[in-house]
Enzyme design. Structure first.
Site, short mmCIF file in Angstrom:
data_model
loop_
_atom_site.label_atom_id
_atom_site.label_comp_id
_atom_site.label_asym_id
_atom_site.label_seq_id
_atom_site.Cartn_x
_atom_site.Cartn_y
_atom_site.Cartn_z
N ARG A 10 -3.53 6.60 -5.98
CA ARG A 10 -2.78 7.75 -5.47
C ARG A 10 -3.22 9.07 -6.09
O ARG A 10 -3.10 10.12 -5.47
CB ARG A 10 -1.28 7.54 -5.73
CG ARG A 10 -0.67 6.29 -5.06
CD ARG A 10 -0.30 6.53 -3.62
NE ARG A 10 0.28 5.34 -3.00
CZ ARG A 10 1.59 5.07 -2.97
NH1 ARG A 10 2.45 5.90 -3.54
NH2 ARG A 10 2.02 3.97 -2.38
N ASP A 59 14.81 14.05 0.91
CA ASP A 59 13.78 13.27 0.23
C ASP A 59 13.30 14.06 -0.97
O ASP A 59 13.36 15.30 -0.99
CB ASP A 59 12.62 12.96 1.16
CG ASP A 59 11.79 11.78 0.65
OD1 ASP A 59 12.13 10.63 0.98
OD2 ASP A 59 10.83 12.02 -0.10
#
Length: 277
Positions: A42, A143
């Site tokens: 990532r 979020d």
């Protein structure tokens, strides 16, 4: 330890532990040993973008007071796997049980508490538009990832994401992209005006959002340790109207978590009237 910019650097145990600790402190998500490959996958591109040769240097950057790079890392490390009409039993329950029991006289409010890229919130909007509660409704989606929230607001998805949307709802609420948007579908204005997406961290006090009739908290707590789960459930139950529902994923349970919530079906919990401290 630093590495060559020509190849992704390896992450040391100490650097992994430091990144894991920061992520847990800021989001409640704990990366356990064994997830090193995920972290490198990532973050390696981000290190190349910054011209950084190793994770030790990146960890120092994550501690910068402005918090900018920590926000970038959170965006990259948080999981955002979702789909339209995921675990459809919950939306059936919303339509067939929760909405008919809504007393009216006030707005019906639903919160997608970890809305990811927006599919859950837009699914709820389609369900409620087809079976409107008395008094109208509004939906919030939140979020921790600013990047993901921005995408949810745009409401653009690949056409293959429509596989689980009933054809009549697809025709009614979605637009097929053309020209530069070929291969995409866009949420129509009827949907978009019903959903408000906000950047928010579930570890924070979000009481300013008000109280809700339904809070969807699905596929989130699997990433939290037990103390984080307990604190979160306590905060969220205080944001429910009496007889309101907290819905987790079918793979999750509130067993062992102290609360006033009572299970009415597996993964579906209700706050009995008069039970709040």
């Amino acid at each position: 330890m630093t590495g060559s910019l020509d190849a992704p650097p390896e992450i040391t145990r100490d650097d992994f532990a430091a990144i894991s600790a920061l992520l847990h402190q800021r989001t409640g998500i704990r990366l356990v040993p064994g997830k090193e490959t995920l972290v490198m996958g990532r973050l390696s591109r981000r290190l190349r973008q910054l011209g950084i040769g190793g994770y030790d240097e990146y960890v120092r950057l994550l501690h910068h007071p402005d918090g900018h790079e920590l926000g970038q890392a959170i965006d990259l490390l948080t999981t955002n796997e979702t789909s339209f009409f995921r675990e459809p039993q919950h939306f059936d329950y919303l339509r067939d049980t929760v909405v008919p029991r809504h007393p009216g006289g006030r707005l019906f409010r639903l919160w997608s508490a970890a809305s990811s890229s927006g599919e859950e919130a837009y699914t709820a909007a389609m369900v409620l538009l087809e079976r409107p509660p008395q008094g109208g409704f509004e939906i919030y989606g939140t979020d921790v990832s600013t990047r993901i929230v921005a995408g949810a607001r745009r409401g653009l998805y690949p056409l293959e994401a429509s596989a689980r949307i009933p054809p009549e709802l697809l025709r009614k609420y979605w637009l097929k992209g053309r020209d530069e948007y070929a291969g995409l579908m866009a949420a129509g204005s009827t949907l978009r005006e019903r959903v408000t997406f906000l950047h928010a961290n579930l570890l924070d006090d979000l009481g300013d959002l008000g109280r809700f009739d339904v809070i969807l908290l699905r596929n989130v707590m699997i990433y939290f340790d037990q103390p984080t789960k307990a604190a979160l459930v306590q905060r969220l139950q205080n944001m429910l109207h009496p007889e309101g529902h907290l819905i987790v994923s079918l793979s999750e349970t509130l067993n062992g978590i102290p609360s006033h919530l009572r299970m009415v079906r597996p993964s579906i919990y209700r706050l009995p009237a008069g039970s709040r401290d």
